[in-house]
Design a protein around this motif. Structure first.
Motif, PDB file in Angstrom:
ATOM      1  N   GLY A 200      14.589  37.948  60.006  1.00 30.39           N
ATOM      2  CA  GLY A 200      14.952  39.020  59.087  1.00 30.39           C
ATOM      3  C   GLY A 200      16.075  39.912  59.571  1.00 30.39           C
ATOM      4  N   GLU A 201      16.614  39.659  60.773  1.00 27.99           N
ATOM      5  CA  GLU A 201      17.702  40.497  61.263  1.00 27.99           C
ATOM      6  C   GLU A 201      18.913  40.366  60.334  1.00 27.99           C
ATOM      7  OE1 GLU A 201      18.964  41.008  65.638  1.00 27.99           O
ATOM      8  OE2 GLU A 201      20.517  39.736  64.777  1.00 27.99           O
ATOM      9  N   GLY A 202      19.483  41.494  59.975  1.00 25.28           N
ATOM     10  CA  GLY A 202      20.666  41.508  59.118  1.00 25.28           C
ATOM     11  C   GLY A 202      20.365  41.520  57.640  1.00 25.28           C
ATOM     12  N   GLU A 203      19.089  41.452  57.274  1.00 25.84           N
ATOM     13  CA  GLU A 203      18.751  41.352  55.851  1.00 25.84           C
ATOM     14  C   GLU A 203      18.674  42.707  55.145  1.00 25.84           C
ATOM     15  OE1 GLU A 203      15.269  39.004  55.294  1.00 25.84           O
ATOM     16  OE2 GLU A 203      16.174  37.184  56.108  1.00 25.84           O
ATOM     17  N   LYS A 204      18.517  43.799  55.910  1.00 24.36           N
ATOM     18  CA  LYS A 204      18.381  45.107  55.277  1.00 24.36           C
ATOM     19  C   LYS A 204      19.160  46.160  56.038  1.00 24.36           C
ATOM     20  CE  LYS A 204      13.850  44.475  53.098  1.00 24.36           C
ATOM     21  NZ  LYS A 204      12.465  44.997  52.992  1.00 24.36           N
ATOM     22  N   GLY A 205      19.816  47.045  55.299  1.00 22.08           N
ATOM     23  CA  GLY A 205      20.465  48.190  55.897  1.00 22.08           C
ATOM     24  C   GLY A 205      19.473  49.327  56.068  1.00 22.08           C
ATOM     25  N   ILE A 206      19.899  50.387  56.738  1.00 22.69           N
ATOM     26  CA  ILE A 206      18.983  51.473  57.074  1.00 22.69           C
ATOM     27  C   ILE A 206      18.392  52.147  55.836  1.00 22.69           C
ATOM     28  CG2 ILE A 206      20.865  53.171  57.287  1.00 22.69           C
ATOM     29  CD1 ILE A 206      19.255  54.477  59.556  1.00 22.69           C
ATOM     30  N   GLU A 207      19.177  52.269  54.752  1.00 19.39           N
ATOM     31  CA  GLU A 207      18.671  52.959  53.559  1.00 19.39           C
ATOM     32  C   GLU A 207      17.449  52.261  52.972  1.00 19.39           C
ATOM     33  OE1 GLU A 207      22.999  54.064  53.863  1.00 19.39           O
ATOM     34  OE2 GLU A 207      21.860  52.188  53.992  1.00 19.39           O
ATOM     35  N   SER A 208      17.380  50.927  53.097  1.00 22.28           N
ATOM     36  CA  SER A 208      16.258  50.162  52.539  1.00 22.28           C
ATOM     37  C   SER A 208      14.984  50.324  53.352  1.00 22.28           C
ATOM     38  CB  SER A 208      16.615  48.674  52.486  1.00 22.28           C
ATOM     39  OG  SER A 208      17.775  48.452  51.728  1.00 22.28           O
ATOM     40  N   LEU A 209      15.083  50.940  54.523  1.00 21.83           N
ATOM     41  CA  LEU A 209      13.935  51.030  55.432  1.00 21.83           C
ATOM     42  C   LEU A 209      13.474  52.466  55.673  1.00 21.83           C
ATOM     43  CD1 LEU A 209      15.283  48.458  58.047  1.00 21.83           C
ATOM     44  CD2 LEU A 209      13.492  48.043  56.363  1.00 21.83           C
ATOM     45  N   ILE A 210      14.064  53.429  54.968  1.00 25.43           N
ATOM     46  CA  ILE A 210      13.642  54.823  55.126  1.00 25.43           C
ATOM     47  C   ILE A 210      12.230  54.984  54.566  1.00 25.43           C
ATOM     48  CG2 ILE A 210      14.073  57.201  54.397  1.00 25.43           C
ATOM     49  CD1 ILE A 210      17.048  56.548  54.339  1.00 25.43           C
ATOM     50  N   PRO A 211      11.312  55.545  55.341  1.00 19.95           N
ATOM     51  CA  PRO A 211       9.934  55.728  54.846  1.00 19.95           C
ATOM     52  C   PRO A 211       9.901  56.506  53.535  1.00 19.95           C
ATOM     53  CG  PRO A 211      10.028  56.150  57.200  1.00 19.95           C
ATOM     54  CD  PRO A 211      11.456  55.980  56.735  1.00 19.95           C
ATOM     55  N   ASN A 212       8.979  56.143  52.683  1.00 20.93           N
ATOM     56  CA  ASN A 212       8.883  56.709  51.347  1.00 20.93           C
ATOM     57  C   ASN A 212       8.804  58.237  51.384  1.00 20.93           C
ATOM     58  OD1 ASN A 212       8.624  56.591  48.511  1.00 20.93           O
ATOM     59  ND2 ASN A 212       6.396  56.789  48.674  1.00 20.93           N
ATOM     60  N   GLY A 213       9.710  58.872  50.661  1.00 19.21           N
ATOM     61  CA  GLY A 213       9.722  60.322  50.542  1.00 19.21           C
ATOM     62  C   GLY A 213      10.599  61.042  51.540  1.00 19.21           C
ATOM     63  N   MET A 214      10.915  60.389  52.663  1.00 18.42           N
ATOM     64  CA  MET A 214      11.675  61.072  53.711  1.00 18.42           C
ATOM     65  C   MET A 214      13.141  61.267  53.354  1.00 18.42           C
ATOM     66  SD  MET A 214      10.338  59.925  57.443  1.00 18.42           S
ATOM     67  CE  MET A 214       8.692  60.320  58.011  1.00 18.42           C
ATOM     68  N   GLY A 215      13.673  60.437  52.484  1.00 22.31           N
ATOM     69  CA  GLY A 215      15.085  60.552  52.145  1.00 22.31           C
ATOM     70  C   GLY A 215      15.339  61.267  50.836  1.00 22.31           C
ATOM     71  N   LYS A 216      14.272  61.756  50.208  1.00 24.79           N
ATOM     72  CA  LYS A 216      14.412  62.361  48.889  1.00 24.79           C
ATOM     73  C   LYS A 216      14.985  63.764  48.970  1.00 24.79           C
ATOM     74  CE  LYS A 216      10.887  59.746  46.384  1.00 24.79           C
ATOM     75  NZ  LYS A 216       9.605  59.821  45.620  1.00 24.79           N
ATOM     76  N   LYS A 217      15.784  64.090  47.971  1.00 26.97           N
ATOM     77  CA  LYS A 217      16.360  65.426  47.858  1.00 26.97           C
ATOM     78  C   LYS A 217      16.668  65.672  46.386  1.00 26.97           C
ATOM     79  CE  LYS A 217      19.526  66.636  50.923  1.00 26.97           C
ATOM     80  NZ  LYS A 217      20.854  66.858  51.585  1.00 26.97           N
ATOM     81  N   THR A 218      16.400  66.868  45.893  1.00 28.32           N
ATOM     82  CA  THR A 218      16.682  67.155  44.490  1.00 28.32           C
ATOM     83  C   THR A 218      18.184  67.191  44.254  1.00 28.32           C
ATOM     84  OG1 THR A 218      16.763  69.549  44.795  1.00 28.32           O
ATOM     85  CG2 THR A 218      14.587  68.569  44.369  1.00 28.32           C
ATOM     86  N   LEU A 219      18.562  67.006  42.999  1.00 23.74           N
ATOM     87  CA  LEU A 219      19.972  67.051  42.635  1.00 23.74           C
ATOM     88  C   LEU A 219      20.585  68.392  43.020  1.00 23.74           C
ATOM     89  CD1 LEU A 219      22.296  65.533  41.250  1.00 23.74           C
ATOM     90  CD2 LEU A 219      21.569  66.564  39.086  1.00 23.74           C
ATOM     91  N   TRP A 220      19.824  69.475  42.831  1.00 18.77           N
ATOM     92  CA  TRP A 220      20.312  70.810  43.187  1.00 18.77           C
ATOM     93  C   TRP A 220      20.544  70.902  44.691  1.00 18.77           C
ATOM     94  CZ3 TRP A 220      22.414  75.073  41.371  1.00 18.77           C
ATOM     95  CH2 TRP A 220      22.344  76.244  42.127  1.00 18.77           C
ATOM     96  N   SER A 221      19.617  70.376  45.489  1.00 15.11           N
ATOM     97  CA  SER A 221      19.752  70.409  46.941  1.00 15.11           C
ATOM     98  C   SER A 221      20.956  69.596  47.390  1.00 15.11           C
ATOM     99  CB  SER A 221      18.486  69.872  47.609  1.00 15.11           C
ATOM    100  OG  SER A 221      17.391  70.724  47.359  1.00 15.11           O
ATOM    101  N   HIS A 222      21.138  68.420  46.771  1.00 14.56           N
ATOM    102  CA  HIS A 222      22.312  67.604  47.087  1.00 14.56           C
ATOM    103  C   HIS A 222      23.582  68.413  46.855  1.00 14.56           C
ATOM    104  CE1 HIS A 222      21.284  63.589  48.293  1.00 14.56           C
ATOM    105  NE2 HIS A 222      20.420  63.431  47.320  1.00 14.56           N
ATOM    106  N   GLY A 223      23.651  69.048  45.692  1.00 11.91           N
ATOM    107  CA  GLY A 223      24.850  69.810  45.347  1.00 11.91           C
ATOM    108  C   GLY A 223      25.098  70.960  46.305  1.00 11.91           C
ATOM    109  N   MET A 224      24.040  71.708  46.636  1.00 13.64           N
ATOM    110  CA  MET A 224      24.184  72.848  47.527  1.00 13.64           C
ATOM    111  C   MET A 224      24.579  72.413  48.936  1.00 13.64           C
ATOM    112  SD  MET A 224      23.852  75.566  45.797  1.00 13.64           S
ATOM    113  CE  MET A 224      23.716  76.760  47.124  1.00 13.64           C
TER     114      MET A 224
END
Length: 471
Positions: A200-224
């Motif tokens: 499986g090496e090379g099959e996924k980039g880091i974004e595909s492996l971020i634990p559920n919820g840890m990478g989430k941010k609201t649209l407002w937070s992104h903008g700010m």
């Protein structure tokens, strides 16, 4: 699993679109930042290139991503990996002693004949960019790593491995070095190295492996956050630029601290509950502030800390899973110049640690990638079109290398590993290793935006601050 597809030149298995971080590294490498080089000075006959070829073939067998090619789609302007089903012989570029001597003469003609052959060759390779123009990539893609041998004499040589950073972060380079040395030892009669399974090496980039919820941010937070990062970047203080017009290249200044002082520095870090990266960042901030006027005004500097995310991904990845799985945290510090080194080190590390506890290394990933790509596309967004994103980048954890006996056994006299930084990036990229108890740092900077004399003076100041802080 990635989609199957037929590709020429022996590729018949997998094509995988790159994730956003990998795509961003492709843009950065095109601009001159992210060519990773591992250079080893060997007390070995350069005629033994067939042994090196066999070893690289074996490493490719264990690491599918190293037998991939980088493909560029001219229509979508996106990159993908084309991963071969089987390893292929790596073509070595071999320079005999006469050719190497001529190369070294030309390289040292720039006015720095005191640089070692290892460092001169390292800098040459840092600026050899096979990925600078994606529009010229062959239809079947371009290799992601290259190997060269430079003969210094009949009994000594410099071996260089050069990688595209999208497949080789610092952990990958560290693990590859150990695998390389173990395989050399095996070839010379040592114990057989256990074969690594890397399904499986090379099959996924880091974004595909971020634990559920840890990478989430609201649209407002992104903008700010985007607004905050953008505005703060205009307020950052930079090292004085020496030449903003001429073509740029990456150069290296190296500093080393003996085992006694290194042990003291690490002990103080431990007693204060911080890591070495905090001390390195603080020393760099104080050294940079000392180059400005001695007024009481505070100057704002950016510090980028890179952290290896493998152990906290879902699923976790082992260190020998090659690829790029680091993320960055950008912190801004106001420095007066009169601060105590260790007080500032505590602040630097504590702020980084707090950001990490809040998962900013995951939630800010898209924001920093976007800003980085926009800066590459629009240099005028940065001061003097310098493409400088911070004063310094450091790694959360140093490389710990206690393989001195093995190195002596197989003939490794010295080595340096780092990546280029003259496209977009910091004024100094610090690659730190604690090697057999001694701190060894390769500091990469963009020239002639900064001069070697300027960075040498700054790095000497960093070293003095660290050593003086021991007592």
């Amino acid at each position: 699993m990635p989609d199957a597809g037929q590709v020429s030149d022996g590729f018949s298995d997998r094509r995988r679109e790159l994730g956003n971080t990998e795509q961003n590294w492709c843009r950065a490498v095109s601009s001159g930042t992210g060519v990773t080089v591992l250079a080893l000075q060997m007390a070995k006959s350069p005629s033994e290139t067939s042994v090196l070829s066999d070893i690289l073939l074996k490493i490719q067998k264990s690491h599918p991503i190293l037998r991939s090619k980088l493909h560029y789609c001219r229509n979508s302007k996106n990159f993908s990996f084309l991963i071969a089903s089987a390893p292929r012989q790596v073509r070595l570029e071999v320079h005999d002693a006469r050719a190497t001597a001529e190369i070294l003469r030309n390289l040292s003609a720039g006015g720095f004949p005191s640089l070692s052959p290892l460092q001169l060759i390292l800098e040459k390779e840092l600026n050899a960019n096979n990925w600078s123009d994606p529009g010229d990539f062959p239809s079947d893609g371009v290799e992601v790593f290259y190997a060269s041998v430079y003969a210094l004499s009949d009994a000594r040589a410099v071996v260089v491995l050069r990688f595209h950073t999208s497949v080789c972060d610092r952990t990958t380079a560290e693990e590859l070095l150990m695998e390389l040395m173990e395989l050399v030892e095996e070839k010379e009669g040592g114990a057989a190295k256990k074969e690594i399974e890397n399904e499986g090496e090379g099959e996924k980039g880091i974004e595909s492996l971020i634990p559920n919820g840890m990478g989430k941010k609201t649209l407002w937070s992104h903008g700010m956050d985007m607004l905050g990062y953008s505005l703060n970047s205009f307020r950052l203080t930079n090292l004085k630029f020496k030449n903003t017009k001429s073509a740029r290249r990456s150069e290296v200044v190296r500093f080393q601290i003996n085992a006694r002082c290194t042990a003291s520095i690490l002990a103080i870090c431990k007693s204060k509950g911080i890591k070495l990266c905090g001390a390195l960042a603080a020393a760099a901030l104080l050294a940079a502030r000392s180059t400005k006027s001695q007024s009481s005004d505070k100057k704002k500097y950016g510090v980028v800390t890179l952290t290896d995310c493998r152990s906290i991904l879902d699923p976790p990845l082992p260190a020998h899973h090659f690829g790029f799985y680091h993320s960055a945290i950008l912190n801004i510090h106001s420095v007066k110049g009169t601060e105590n080194l260790w007080d500032l080190a505590k602040i630097c590390y504590s702020v980084f640690e707090e950001y990490k506890k809040c998962n900013r290394h995951f939630s800010d990933m898209a924001d920093l990638n976007f800003l980085m790509s926009k800066a590459v596309d629009n240099p005028s967004l940065t001061a003097s079109s310098s493409l400088r994103s911070a004063l310094i980048s450091v790694f959360e954890d140093p490389v710990i290398d206690n393989s001195k006996k093995m190195q002596q056994k197989i003939g490794v006299e010295d080595y340096i590993g780092c990546a280029s930084a003259h496209g977009i990036g910091p004024s100094i990229g610090m690659f730190d290793t604690v090697r057999n108890g001694e701190l060894d740092c390769a500091c990469v900077y963009p020239a002639p935006l900064h001069s070697r004399d300027q960075i040498t003076e700054l790095v000497d100041r960093v070293k003095r601050l660290l050593i003086d802080g021991c007592f």
